[in-house]
Write a protein that holds these residues in place. Structure first.
Motif, short mmCIF file in Angstrom:
data_model
loop_
_atom_site.label_atom_id
_atom_site.label_comp_id
_atom_site.label_asym_id
_atom_site.label_seq_id
_atom_site.Cartn_x
_atom_site.Cartn_y
_atom_site.Cartn_z
N GLY A 104 -44.87 -92.39 -8.67
CA GLY A 104 -43.99 -91.99 -7.59
C GLY A 104 -44.36 -90.67 -6.94
N HIS A 105 -45.39 -90.02 -7.45
CA HIS A 105 -45.81 -88.73 -6.90
C HIS A 105 -47.27 -88.82 -6.46
N SER A 106 -47.50 -88.67 -5.18
CA SER A 106 -48.86 -88.66 -4.64
C SER A 106 -48.86 -87.80 -3.39
N ALA A 107 -50.01 -87.21 -3.11
CA ALA A 107 -50.10 -86.30 -1.97
C ALA A 107 -50.52 -87.01 -0.70
N ILE A 108 -51.08 -88.20 -0.83
CA ILE A 108 -51.55 -88.94 0.33
C ILE A 108 -51.01 -90.37 0.26
N GLY A 109 -51.26 -91.15 1.31
CA GLY A 109 -50.76 -92.51 1.36
C GLY A 109 -51.71 -93.51 0.73
N VAL A 110 -51.24 -94.74 0.60
CA VAL A 110 -52.03 -95.79 -0.05
C VAL A 110 -53.32 -96.06 0.71
N GLU A 111 -53.26 -96.20 2.01
CA GLU A 111 -54.48 -96.48 2.77
C GLU A 111 -55.44 -95.31 2.72
N ASP A 112 -54.90 -94.09 2.71
CA ASP A 112 -55.77 -92.91 2.55
C ASP A 112 -56.49 -92.95 1.21
N GLN A 113 -55.80 -93.41 0.18
CA GLN A 113 -56.40 -93.53 -1.14
C GLN A 113 -57.64 -94.43 -1.09
N TRP A 114 -57.52 -95.60 -0.46
CA TRP A 114 -58.65 -96.52 -0.40
C TRP A 114 -59.76 -95.96 0.48
N ARG A 115 -59.41 -95.22 1.53
CA ARG A 115 -60.43 -94.59 2.37
C ARG A 115 -61.20 -93.55 1.56
N LYS A 116 -60.51 -92.82 0.69
CA LYS A 116 -61.17 -91.81 -0.15
C LYS A 116 -62.14 -92.48 -1.13
N LEU A 117 -61.71 -93.58 -1.74
CA LEU A 117 -62.59 -94.28 -2.66
C LEU A 117 -63.80 -94.87 -1.93
N THR A 118 -63.58 -95.37 -0.72
CA THR A 118 -64.69 -95.84 0.10
C THR A 118 -65.65 -94.71 0.41
N HIS A 119 -65.12 -93.53 0.65
CA HIS A 119 -65.93 -92.34 0.94
C HIS A 119 -66.83 -92.02 -0.25
N VAL A 120 -66.27 -92.10 -1.46
CA VAL A 120 -67.07 -91.84 -2.66
C VAL A 120 -68.19 -92.87 -2.76
N GLU A 121 -67.86 -94.13 -2.51
CA GLU A 121 -68.89 -95.17 -2.58
C GLU A 121 -69.98 -94.93 -1.55
N THR A 122 -69.62 -94.46 -0.37
CA THR A 122 -70.62 -94.16 0.66
C THR A 122 -71.55 -93.05 0.21
N PHE A 123 -71.01 -92.00 -0.39
CA PHE A 123 -71.86 -90.91 -0.88
C PHE A 123 -72.78 -91.40 -2.00
N ALA A 124 -72.28 -92.29 -2.83
CA ALA A 124 -73.12 -92.83 -3.90
C ALA A 124 -74.33 -93.55 -3.33
N ARG A 125 -74.12 -94.33 -2.29
CA ARG A 125 -75.23 -95.06 -1.70
C ARG A 125 -76.19 -94.12 -0.96
N MET A 126 -75.66 -93.02 -0.43
CA MET A 126 -76.53 -92.03 0.19
C MET A 126 -77.41 -91.33 -0.85
N CYS A 127 -76.89 -91.19 -2.07
CA CYS A 127 -77.65 -90.54 -3.14
C CYS A 127 -78.63 -91.48 -3.81
N TRP A 128 -78.16 -92.70 -4.14
CA TRP A 128 -78.95 -93.59 -4.99
C TRP A 128 -79.35 -94.89 -4.31
N GLY A 129 -79.08 -95.03 -3.04
CA GLY A 129 -79.38 -96.28 -2.37
C GLY A 129 -78.53 -97.40 -2.91
#
Length: 349
Positions: free
Chosen positions: A321-346
């Motif tokens: 019940g406690h979060s600083a951002i919204g649900v869709e923002d959460q998935w966008r953040k995880l997508t962002h991490v995945e994008t950086f991973a592919r930039m690092c390791w292909g």
């Protein structure tokens, strides 16, 4: 060198709970439910678990779509990280608010997380990850002077045995990535006030929990000692911690550019993995790509990026019940991490 075993796109475990979970009776009532007693809204344990199961299945489906290299149940069955123990072990008393007290012999009456994470593993080919509170963290937050336990260290050692047995149960169920959380290390690393456990005692307790003489070579056990830096790092304390607890992976914040984040990374022994929290779960705005990649270039100059994983810097909802951002923002953040991973390791993830 260390080996990440491809767990490169990681996250801390907790996800934002959907409304149908938050509408259930308070998590503190779970014991009454599991003992067969009705709770205030009249739901039985089967009804509650059915709602949780459906929410977890949807969370797993979304994690699979993001091509993460680990999947969790979002900690949807818990109020917070400690609930994995409080809900499954007799010997704790809910005092008030967030405060629990260890007031008797610790007696597990069911699996802490092994059954739940095995159920997640059955839903996906992506490795399931188990998350647990560290015994030192539990001891520091539940010890009561003059109570049932003579010292926080004694309580911690009992909890270490309990957590060690649960880690063994998790491994026996085929799970290969386990993370313990103990954010109570932050004061020791940044010259804060001392707690019930000294740094040396906390290290000794957590070391007991993660030591498995027969640990399979492909199992990785990680520990998160903090989710944000607090100022000037006590480098000697960091080195004492990183060499004292024999985990495979250290999970560290790396999302602000503060000098202490780089110092933490440098203090990790070369034979350990490190997971860097490169995006913040506290702000909805996506991090600047060039800024993050520059920080990863610095990390790559310190250690081989083959031994590095990346993640958000903390869980998205460490308390239900406690979060600083919204649900869709959460998935966008995880997508962002995945994008950086592919930039690092292909695509070789």
């Amino acid at each position: 060198m260390a080996d990440t075993f491809k767990f490169r796109i990681d996250h801390h475990g907790s996800l934002i709970r959907p409304p149908e979970l938050l509408s259930l009776s308070p998590a503190d009532d779970r014991r009454a439910v599991e003992d067969g007693r009705a709770v205030e809204d009249g739901r039985a344990v089967e009804d509650r678990r059915a709602v949780e199961d459906a929410a977890i299945a949807e969370a797993v489906r979304k994690q699979r779509k993001l091509s993460l290299t680990v999947v969790t149940d979002g900690e949807f069955r818990r109020r917070d990280i400690r609930s994995a123990v409080f809900d499954a072990v007799h010997g704790f008393r809910h005092a008030d608010g967030e405060r629990w007290v260890a007031d008797g012999e610790l007696k597990p009456h069911r699996s802490l997380v092994a059954d739940d994470v095995a159920a997640v593993a059955a839903q996906t080919l992506i490795p399931a990850k188990a998350t647990l509170p560290s015994p030192a963290y539990l001891a520091a937050t539940t010890f009561e002077p003059g109570g049932a336990w003579r010292s926080a260290r004694e309580l911690g050692e009992a909890l270490a045995q309990l957590i060690n047995e649960e880690i063994r149960a998790v491994v026996a169920r085929g799970v290969r990535l386990i993370q313990l959380d103990n954010h109570g290390y932050a004061p020791s690393l940044f010259a804060g006030p001392a707690g019930p456990l000294s740094l040396a005692d906390a290290i000794a307790v957590d070391a007991l929990a993660v030591t498995l003489a027969d640990k399979p070579s492909d199992v990785r056990i990680g520990l998160c000692p903090l989710t944000r830096v607090l100022g000037d790092l006590d480098v000697a304390a960091a080195e004492q911690l990183f060499t004292g607890v024999p985990v495979d992976r250290w999970v560290l914040p790396y999302d602000t550019g503060a000098p202490a984040e780089e110092q933490l990374l440098r203090a990790v022994p070369g034979d350990r993995d490190v997971c860097l929290g490169i995006v913040s779960p506290l702000v909805a705005e996506l991090e600047d790509v060039d800024t993050v990649m520059n920080r990863l270039d610095v990390a790559g100059a310190i250690r081989d990026l083959e031994d590095v994983a990346i993640s958000p810097s903390a869980g998205f909802s460490e308390t239900a019940g406690h979060s600083a951002i919204g649900v869709e923002d959460q998935w966008r953040k995880l997508t962002h991490v995945e994008t950086f991973a592919r930039m690092c390791w292909g695509n070789e993830l």
